[in-house]
Design an enzyme around this catalytic site. Structure first.
Site, PDB file in Angstrom:
ATOM      1  CG  LEU A 114      35.150  18.581  19.903  1.00 55.22           C
ATOM      2  CD1 LEU A 114      34.164  17.575  20.459  1.00 55.22           C
ATOM      3  CD2 LEU A 114      34.850  19.974  20.449  1.00 55.22           C
ATOM      4  CD  GLU A 161      29.760  12.289  15.061  1.00 51.50           C
ATOM      5  OE1 GLU A 161      29.793  13.511  14.812  1.00 51.50           O
ATOM      6  OE2 GLU A 161      30.768  11.582  15.146  1.00 51.50           O
ATOM      7  CE  LYS A 208      37.907   9.872  21.950  1.00 56.67           C
ATOM      8  NZ  LYS A 208      38.809  10.304  20.901  1.00 56.67           N
ATOM      9  CD  GLU A 217      -2.874   1.292   0.326  1.00 52.00           C
ATOM     10  OE1 GLU A 217      -3.588   2.303   0.319  1.00 52.00           O
ATOM     11  OE2 GLU A 217      -3.000   0.367  -0.501  1.00 52.00           O
ATOM     12  CB  CYS A 266      37.161 -24.251  -2.941  1.00 51.53           C
ATOM     13  SG  CYS A 266      38.063 -24.029  -1.403  1.00 51.53           S
ATOM     14  CG  ASP A 281      32.815   6.033  17.909  1.00 45.01           C
ATOM     15  OD1 ASP A 281      33.397   6.828  17.146  1.00 45.01           O
ATOM     16  OD2 ASP A 281      33.285   4.938  18.254  1.00 45.01           O
ATOM     17  CE1 TYR A 295      28.441  17.892  16.282  1.00 38.56           C
ATOM     18  CE2 TYR A 295      27.472  15.735  16.695  1.00 38.56           C
ATOM     19  CZ  TYR A 295      28.399  16.535  16.047  1.00 38.56           C
ATOM     20  OH  TYR A 295      29.288  15.983  15.170  1.00 38.56           O
ATOM     21  CB  CYS A 348      39.121 -19.624  -3.327  1.00 39.76           C
ATOM     22  SG  CYS A 348      39.142 -21.251  -4.080  1.00 39.76           S
ATOM     23  CB  CYS A 381      42.471 -21.603  -2.319  1.00 36.44           C
ATOM     24  SG  CYS A 381      41.335 -22.198  -1.049  1.00 36.44           S
ATOM     25  CD  GLU A 425      26.260  18.909  23.102  1.00 36.39           C
ATOM     26  OE1 GLU A 425      26.736  18.295  22.123  1.00 36.39           O
ATOM     27  OE2 GLU A 425      25.931  20.100  23.060  1.00 36.39           O
ATOM     28  CB  CYS A 465      40.910 -26.209  -3.101  1.00 41.53           C
ATOM     29  SG  CYS A 465      40.759 -24.604  -3.904  1.00 41.53           S
ATOM     30  CE  LYS A 505      34.650  13.156  20.318  1.00 47.00           C
ATOM     31  NZ  LYS A 505      34.673  12.078  19.338  1.00 47.00           N
TER      32      LYS A 505
END
Ligand code: IVH
Length: 677
Positions: free
Chosen positions: A86, A180, A320, A37, A437, A121, A232, A432, A414, A117, A417, A119
């Site tokens: 920063l 971010e 950190k 829909e 294999c 990642d 931010y 491979c 490989c 705030e 094999c 941080k």
């Protein structure tokens, strides 16, 4: 053709409806209508917008979120004001020094007010809004010039295409909003699960997944990734009169941007340290990854006074968290061969405890990663675990005696094999090339019999290895031609277990279509896509015969998946396997086999039913392959009317849509009439 005025009204109506359903789906996780829909509305809107292009503004239309034609490369885009980074604090002492430094610069002893705030990642991005409309979006780049990833950012539902204006400070003519982009931990696990099931290598962590998704030249791929954002900061802005960063954040939320709920005002640096401790404790419980907290001076005047040094503002600092890392040595590097022949180098390390878990293996991903990190067997390395994600080698500890030697090389042959290895253009992975294999066969058959696939008990990895090494099986179809003699000749298999296995194989011959499709291990086709294929095509034959165009008409299926499916079913050895499976009696059940199949039929419910709640009626219709829609249109097939029906009934009468009462509904859906509740 509709009259222009009418068409424009319809366009507006459809945009509102789609925005409403997007919100239910993406933000509230509580969709009200079926995919088909939704697709129908989207198609109608795209068609109308195409017809009236030139007369209407497309910039905030939900059609802009589905992705656009692939780019050759990203253009550069200069930021109106530079994107700073920063400086870091790694301990509470360094946080205190930050506060002392500011007080010294300002010549004051008074407490400074801050905003604290999390941080995030993820990946920092810059969004430029002109008169409230998203004009462009870019990566940070070198801080002055970024890459134009507008097409990709438009696909992120949390990013407003148009800023909200009611009850907020006036929208500046031009404003840069910074935030971010990230992928939440649950969505990340799901995404990696799908990638593994689809034969793709998993992402090492949510940040890499977000970065990889944002850097796609084909925004239709980005549109399928569960990207999210928290905003931010402000870059360039004209005509704003905020006094504090806090006020700015409040307006940011009012304008419709996602702002992290854990932001807080801090009266002094002590509050900031308390917050830092709290977030360390909370870190694992958040639904996204953070790697620290950020402290920002609240007063914008004071921020201006303090200014910036060498690309970092003096008024902010990133605190950190101690990384969850440990040091150990690489004892060996193994090469794993996956289902699609991809060779993955895996470091075997001296076991070491990282955040409470013993770690002895880490993926090295591919040759590029090994080269970048200059890895050798014998190196001392730092390993890291982020949440419960696969451990990763961060870097070698320098200096290493082997620094001048060539890094470890993935072998030319490989390791399983002995066949040749290729590296396809544009791919980081070595593969491979031998389809026979044993490692690929083992992985392939292991996937075929797995729980999500044909779900055949009693076929463990060891047994499959043994059979493939002896040449008894080389593809899934061979399983159905095994005899008791074949099996009893193997180690640790007696008559009883041989018979049990044969009977499990026999029982597996009529799997649900979606499980069968999944079991084939078609690249990019995991459990979710398999279900979608089964639901849309109903039979194996239809799926095998579908061309790319038909496949692409399904919302979740993009060019990569469509190409992978058609290539798979065109490959002669696969066609042969399918034929041998069929001859052995393997017959997947049709998509939604029921006597009262409602495939493709659209229902609208109005009024109160006696025997069903709305939800139950909806489930029933959908389980029979039908759709439930919330509004009556010319595309509606039936309106089910219970007691006290609403205006939908009038609409159905207007449009001459068949109206069915509850009794008839029970009949259509093949339900026995139950006693009244
Ligand atoms: S403010 C002038 N706030 O961390 C300050 N950045 O290492 C501009 N980041 O480039 C950034 N969460 O990509 C700020 N709450 C937050 C953040 C944040 C994550 C990222 C951002 C920045 C990097 C700095």
């Amino acid at each position: 053709m509709m009259k222009e005025k009418e068409a424009i009204k319809r366009i507006e109506k459809l945009r509102d409806l789609i925005n409403h359903h997007n919100k239910l789906y993406y933000q509230l996780d509580d969709p009200e209508i079926s995919d088909s829909e939704y697709d129908r509305m989207m198609r109608e809107l795209i068609e109308l917008e195409n017809q009236y292009a030139g007369h209407i503004d497309l910039s905030a239309s939900p059609t802009q979120r589905v992705g656009a034609a692939p780019l050759e490369k990203f253009d550069s885009i200069p930021h109106l004001s530079p994107m700073l980074s920063l400086s870091n604090a790694f301990s509470e002492e360094e946080i205190t020094s930050f506060d002392e430094r500011i007080k010294r610069l300002l010549g004051t002893q008074e407490d400074i007010s801050f905003v604290v705030e999390p941080k995030l990642d993820g990946i920092g991005v810059n969004l430029l809004y002109k008169n409230g409309f998203l004009k462009s979006g870019s990566t940070r780049g070198d801080g002055t010039i970024g890459e134009d990833i507008t097409q990709n950012l438009r696909t992120i539902h949390a990013i407003p295409l148009k800023m909200k204006s009611a009850g907020t400070p006036p929208i500046p003519d031009l404003i840069e909003i910074r935030g971010e982009v990230y992928i939440g931990t649950d969505a990340f696990k799901k995404l990696n699960g799908q990638r593994i099931a689809g034969g793709d290598s998993p992402f090492a962590n949510p940040r890499n997944a977000a970065a990889g998704s944002l850097r796609q030249l084909d925004s239709r791929i980005t549109a399928k990734r569960p990207l999210d954002i928290f905003c931010y900061a402000m870059g360039f802005a004209d005509r704003t009169s905020f006094q504090t960063h806090w006020d700015f954040l409040q307006s940011l939320a009012g304008w419709g941007f996602p702002v992290n709920p854990h932001i807080r005002k801090a009266e002094n640096i002590n509050d900031c340290i308390v917050y830092y401790r709290e977030m360390i404790a909370k870190r694992e419980t958040l639904p996204y990854e953070i790697d620290g907290t950020v402290i920002k001076v609240d007063s914008l005047d004071t921020q201006n006074l303090l200014g910036a040094v060498s690309r970092s503002p003096r008024w902010a600092i990133a605190c950190k968290f101690a990384a969850i890392q440990a040091t150990t040595t690489i004892e060996d590097i193994l090469i794993q061969v996956g289902r699609t022949g991809v060779l993955t180098p895996v470091a075997v390390m001296k076991p070491v405890r990282v955040a409470g878990v013993m770690v002895s293996r880490a993926t090295l991903h591919n040759q590029d990663e090994i080269d970048k990190k200059n890895i050798h067997i014998g190196d001392t390395v730092i390993v890291q675990r982020a949440g419960d994600v696969i451990p990763e080698i961060v870097k070698t500890v320098e200096p290493s005696a082997k620094d001048n030697e060539e890094p470890f090389r993935i072998p030319d042959r490989c390791p399983i094999c002995g066949s040749g290895i290729v590296r396809l253009e544009g791919e980081a992975a070595h593969r491979c090339i031998n389809l026979d294999c044993p490692a690929q066969i083992r992985e392939n058959i292991g996937h075929f019999v797995s729980r999500g696939g044909m779900d055949i008990d009693g076929l463990g990895e060891k047994l499959i290895s043994q059979m493939s090494e002896r040449g008894i099986i080389s593809d899934p179809a061979d399983l159905y031609y095994l005899t008791e003699d074949d099996l009893t000749g193997l180690e640790r298999i007696g008559n009883l277990s041989a018979r049990n296995l044969l009977s499990a194989l026999e029982k597996s011959k009529t799997p649900p279509l979606e499980k069968f499709i999944f079991s084939l291990g078609i690249r990019h086709v995991g459990e979710h896509i398999s279900k979608i294929l089964a639901r849309n095509f109903m039979t194996l034959g239809n799926i095998m015969n579908a061309n790319e165009e038909t496949l692409l008409s399904i919302k979740e299926i993009g060019p990569e998946i469509a190409a992978s499916i058609t290539t798979f079913f065109r490959e002669p050895s696969n066609i042969q396997t399918m034929e041998r499976l069929r001859k052995a009696g393997v017959r997947p059940l049709e998509g939604h086999t029921t006597s009262g199949g409602l495939s493709g039929e659209t229902f609208v419910l109005t009024g109160t039913l006696e025997n069903f709640s709305r939800n139950r009626a909806k489930e029933l219709i959908e389980s029979l392959g039908g759709n439930v829609s919330s509004s009556v249109t010319k595309n509606t097939d039936y309106v089910v009317a219970g007691a006290s029906p609403g205006s939908k009934l009038d609409k159905a009468l207007d449009l001459q849509i068949p109206i069915v009462d509850e009794e008839k509904f029970l009949e259509i859906t093949g339900q026995e009439v139950r006693g009244k509740k």
